[in-house]
Write a protein that holds these residues in place. Structure first.
Motif, PDB file in Angstrom:
ATOM      1  N   LEU A   1       0.880  -1.197  -0.140  1.00 22.27           N
ATOM      2  CA  LEU A   1      -0.030   0.003  -0.061  1.00 22.27           C
ATOM      3  C   LEU A   1       0.974   1.211   0.033  1.00 22.27           C
ATOM      4  N   LEU A   2       1.948   1.001   0.905  1.00 23.65           N
ATOM      5  CA  LEU A   2       2.818   2.501   0.691  1.00 23.65           C
ATOM      6  C   LEU A   2       3.669   2.514  -0.487  1.00 23.65           C
ATOM      7  N   ILE A   3       4.006   1.418  -1.137  1.00 24.25           N
ATOM      8  CA  ILE A   3       4.585   1.608  -2.285  1.00 24.25           C
ATOM      9  C   ILE A   3       3.473   2.190  -3.485  1.00 24.25           C
ATOM     10  N   ALA A   4       2.423   1.687  -3.459  1.00 25.09           N
ATOM     11  CA  ALA A   4       1.226   2.221  -4.394  1.00 25.09           C
ATOM     12  C   ALA A   4       1.142   3.517  -4.200  1.00 25.09           C
ATOM     13  N   GLY A   5       1.035   4.096  -2.910  1.00 26.01           N
ATOM     14  CA  GLY A   5       0.677   5.600  -2.818  1.00 26.01           C
ATOM     15  C   GLY A   5       1.914   6.497  -3.139  1.00 26.01           C
ATOM     16  N   LEU A   6       3.392   5.894  -2.807  1.00 27.05           N
ATOM     17  CA  LEU A   6       4.217   7.036  -3.251  1.00 27.05           C
ATOM     18  C   LEU A   6       4.466   6.870  -4.847  1.00 27.05           C
ATOM     19  N   THR A   7       3.943   5.775  -5.466  1.00 27.69           N
ATOM     20  CA  THR A   7       4.055   5.439  -7.027  1.00 27.69           C
ATOM     21  C   THR A   7       3.088   6.651  -7.400  1.00 27.69           C
ATOM     22  N   ALA A   8       1.809   6.707  -6.893  1.00 26.15           N
ATOM     23  CA  ALA A   8       0.919   7.589  -7.323  1.00 26.15           C
ATOM     24  C   ALA A   8       1.121   9.067  -7.081  1.00 26.15           C
ATOM     25  N   LEU A   9       2.064   9.439  -6.024  1.00 32.65           N
ATOM     26  CA  LEU A   9       2.611  10.677  -5.853  1.00 32.65           C
ATOM     27  C   LEU A   9       3.619  11.126  -6.919  1.00 32.65           C
ATOM     28  N   VAL A  10       4.408   9.977  -7.149  1.00 33.45           N
ATOM     29  CA  VAL A  10       5.187  10.533  -8.257  1.00 33.45           C
ATOM     30  C   VAL A  10       4.792  10.721  -9.540  1.00 33.45           C
ATOM     31  N   TRP A  11       3.872   9.921  -9.968  1.00 31.87           N
ATOM     32  CA  TRP A  11       3.120  10.001 -11.349  1.00 31.87           C
ATOM     33  C   TRP A  11       2.358  11.302 -11.427  1.00 31.87           C
ATOM     34  N   ILE A  12       1.677  11.529 -10.049  1.00 33.27           N
ATOM     35  CA  ILE A  12       0.850  12.894 -10.430  1.00 33.27           C
ATOM     36  C   ILE A  12       1.957  14.048 -10.417  1.00 33.27           C
ATOM     37  N   ARG A  13       2.945  13.927  -9.742  1.00 30.71           N
ATOM     38  CA  ARG A  13       4.252  15.118  -9.751  1.00 30.71           C
ATOM     39  C   ARG A  13       4.637  15.281 -11.235  1.00 30.71           C
ATOM     40  N   ARG A  14       4.873  14.159 -11.914  1.00 30.57           N
ATOM     41  CA  ARG A  14       5.425  14.105 -13.210  1.00 30.57           C
ATOM     42  C   ARG A  14       4.375  14.601 -14.199  1.00 30.57           C
ATOM     43  N   ALA A  15       3.128  14.259 -14.074  1.00 36.42           N
ATOM     44  CA  ALA A  15       2.003  14.570 -14.891  1.00 36.42           C
ATOM     45  C   ALA A  15       1.730  16.179 -14.810  1.00 36.42           C
ATOM     46  N   ARG A  16       1.952  16.694 -13.479  1.00 34.03           N
ATOM     47  CA  ARG A  16       2.045  18.434 -13.591  1.00 34.03           C
ATOM     48  C   ARG A  16       2.997  18.851 -13.930  1.00 34.03           C
ATOM     49  N   ARG A  17       4.366  18.423 -13.844  1.00 31.07           N
ATOM     50  CA  ARG A  17       5.339  18.967 -14.337  1.00 31.07           C
ATOM     51  C   ARG A  17       5.181  19.182 -16.004  1.00 31.07           C
ATOM     52  N   ARG A  18       4.623  17.972 -16.370  1.00 32.15           N
ATOM     53  CA  ARG A  18       4.660  18.079 -17.976  1.00 32.15           C
ATOM     54  C   ARG A  18       3.587  18.953 -18.581  1.00 32.15           C
ATOM     55  N   SER A  19       2.424  19.314 -17.872  1.00 32.57           N
ATOM     56  CA  SER A  19       1.514  19.984 -18.229  1.00 32.57           C
ATOM     57  C   SER A  19       2.081  21.634 -18.017  1.00 32.57           C
ATOM     58  N   ASP A  20       3.059  21.698 -16.836  1.00 26.27           N
ATOM     59  CA  ASP A  20       3.508  23.277 -16.998  1.00 26.27           C
ATOM     60  C   ASP A  20       4.570  23.595 -17.925  1.00 26.27           C
ATOM     61  N   VAL A  21       5.177  22.543 -18.527  1.00 25.89           N
ATOM     62  CA  VAL A  21       6.337  22.999 -19.462  1.00 25.89           C
ATOM     63  C   VAL A  21       5.476  22.791 -21.109  1.00 25.89           C
ATOM     64  N   ARG A  22       4.481  22.200 -21.168  1.00 30.07           N
ATOM     65  CA  ARG A  22       3.903  22.204 -22.483  1.00 30.07           C
ATOM     66  C   ARG A  22       3.609  23.657 -22.915  1.00 30.07           C
ATOM     67  N   PRO A  23       3.921  23.874 -24.318  1.00 20.29           N
ATOM     68  CA  PRO A  23       3.890  25.305 -24.718  1.00 20.29           C
ATOM     69  C   PRO A  23       2.230  25.507 -25.301  1.00 20.29           C
ATOM     70  N   SER A  24       1.771  26.668 -25.097  1.00 17.80           N
ATOM     71  CA  SER A  24       0.537  27.007 -25.563  1.00 17.80           C
ATOM     72  C   SER A  24       0.337  26.986 -26.844  1.00 17.80           C
ATOM     73  N   ASP A  25      -0.986  26.815 -27.341  1.00 10.64           N
ATOM     74  CA  ASP A  25      -1.075  27.026 -28.777  1.00 10.64           C
ATOM     75  C   ASP A  25      -1.076  28.495 -29.281  1.00 10.64           C
ATOM     76  N   PRO A  26      -0.533  28.610 -30.268  1.00 12.59           N
ATOM     77  CA  PRO A  26      -0.627  30.079 -30.961  1.00 12.59           C
ATOM     78  C   PRO A  26      -1.807  30.716 -31.243  1.00 12.59           C
ATOM     79  N   ALA A  27      -2.090  32.001 -31.089  1.00 10.62           N
ATOM     80  CA  ALA A  27      -3.066  32.548 -31.409  1.00 10.62           C
ATOM     81  C   ALA A  27      -3.441  32.509 -32.944  1.00 10.62           C
ATOM     82  N   PRO A  28      -4.625  32.279 -33.473  1.00 10.25           N
ATOM     83  CA  PRO A  28      -4.898  32.142 -34.670  1.00 10.25           C
ATOM     84  C   PRO A  28      -4.617  33.685 -35.623  1.00 10.25           C
ATOM     85  N   VAL A  29      -3.988  33.408 -36.660  1.00 10.38           N
ATOM     86  CA  VAL A  29      -3.742  34.645 -37.532  1.00 10.38           C
ATOM     87  C   VAL A  29      -4.976  35.203 -38.442  1.00 10.38           C
ATOM     88  N   HIS A  30      -5.463  36.358 -38.600  1.00 13.61           N
ATOM     89  CA  HIS A  30      -6.564  36.750 -39.234  1.00 13.61           C
ATOM     90  C   HIS A  30      -6.144  37.711 -40.341  1.00 13.61           C
TER      91      HIS A  30
END
Length: 229
Positions: A200-229
Motif C-alpha cells: 500500500l505504501l509503495i502504491a501510494g508513493l508511486t501515485a505521488l510520483v506519477w501525479i508530480r510528473r504529470a503536473r510538470r509536463r502540463s506546466d512546460v507544455r507550450p501553449s497553442d499560438p493565437a490564430p492569424v486573421h
C-alpha cells in the motif's frame, strides 16, 4: 497532489494502528498501593512468571517471584529471579519488575491455583492489592475461576486474561483452574499484514510520483499560438 499525500498518510496511520492492535494485551497494576501483579506467560519456548510491583522493595520482589514460581511449578523446576528492573517514569511511583523462567510442556498443562497460595507467596511484599494474570503466545489458555474481578473464558493466542485478584483484609478467597494448550504453528497474519502495508505504501508513493510528473509536463507544455486573421 495534496489529496494523494493525505491518502498515503491515512494508509500509514491505519497500518500502524493495525499493527498495534495485533499485539498482545498487557495487564496493568491498579491500587490501592503497594500493589503487585503476577503474570504467567506461556509461549512456544516454555514460559515465565513476571512479577511487577509498585511501592515494594526490589529485593523482596525477587524473593516473592521465586517463591510464587516454586509454589505453582515446583521448586526443582524453576531458576532464580532475574535482576529487578525499574521504570522510574511510572505513575504513581516507580514500577519494579522481575521474571522467573518456569517449565510449561510443549503439549500443554493444567494448573490449580488458589488465592491463599498467591497471597502467601507475596506476603513478604505486604501488598494492599494483588492480581494474577495469564498471557499466551502461540498457545490457547482456558481460565475457569471463582474470583472477584475474573471471568471464566477461553482465550486465544496473543491475549491476556485475569485469573484472580485480592484486596488486603477483604476476607475473600478465590480458586481457579488454568489450562494451557499445546504450542501451535506460528500465525502468518503478521507477515501478511506487513506485506500488505508495504504494498500500500509503495502504491501510494508511486501515485505521488506519477501525479508530480504529470503536473510538470502540463506546466512546460507550450501553449497553442493565437490564430492569424
Amino acid at each position: 497532489m495534496r489529496t494523494a499525500a493525505r491518502l498515503v498518510l491515512v494508509v500509514a496511520v491505519f497500518a500502524l494502528g493495525a499493527c498495534s492492535a495485533s499485539e498482545s494485551s498487557s495487564p496493568d497494576l491498579t491500587g490501592p498501593y503497594p500493589s503487585v501483579t503476577a503474570v504467567i506467560r506461556a509461549d512456544a519456548d516454555g514460559g515465565r512468571l513476571d512479577l511487577l510491583g509498585v511501592g515494594v522493595s526490589a529485593v523482596d520482589l525477587r524473593t516473592a517471584a521465586t517463591q510464587m514460581a516454586s509454589d505453582l511449578f515446583g521448586a526443582e523446576n524453576v531458576g532464580d529471579a532475574t535482576p529487578t528492573t525499574a521504570d522510574t517514569g511510572a505513575i504513581p511511583d516507580t514500577l519494579l519488575s522481575t521474571s522467573v523462567q518456569v517449565p510449561i510442556p510443549t503439549e500443554g498443562t493444567q494448573l490449580a491455583i488458589d488465592g491463599t497460595t498467591v497471597d502467601e507467596a507475596l506476603r513478604v511484599l505486604k501488598p494492599r492489592s494483588s492480581a494474577l494474570w495469564a498471557c499466551s503466545d502461540r498457545r490457547t489458555i482456558q481460565v475457569a475461576t471463582q474470583a472477584p474481578g475474573a471471568v471464566s473464558s477461553d482465550v486465544a493466542s496473543g491475549v491476556c486474561q485475569v485469573v484472580g485478584s485480592s484486596i488486603a483484609k477483604d476476607g475473600v478467597d478465590w480458586t481457579a483452574t488454568l489450562a494451557i494448550g499445546p504450542v501451535t504453528e506460528a500465525s502468518l497474519l503478521p507477515v501478511l499484514m506487513g506485506s500488505t502495508i508495504v504494498l500500500l505504501l509503495i502504491a501510494g508513493l508511486t501515485a505521488l510520483v506519477w501525479i508530480r510528473r504529470a503536473r510538470r509536463r502540463s506546466d512546460v507544455r507550450p501553449s497553442d499560438p493565437a490564430p492569424v486573421h
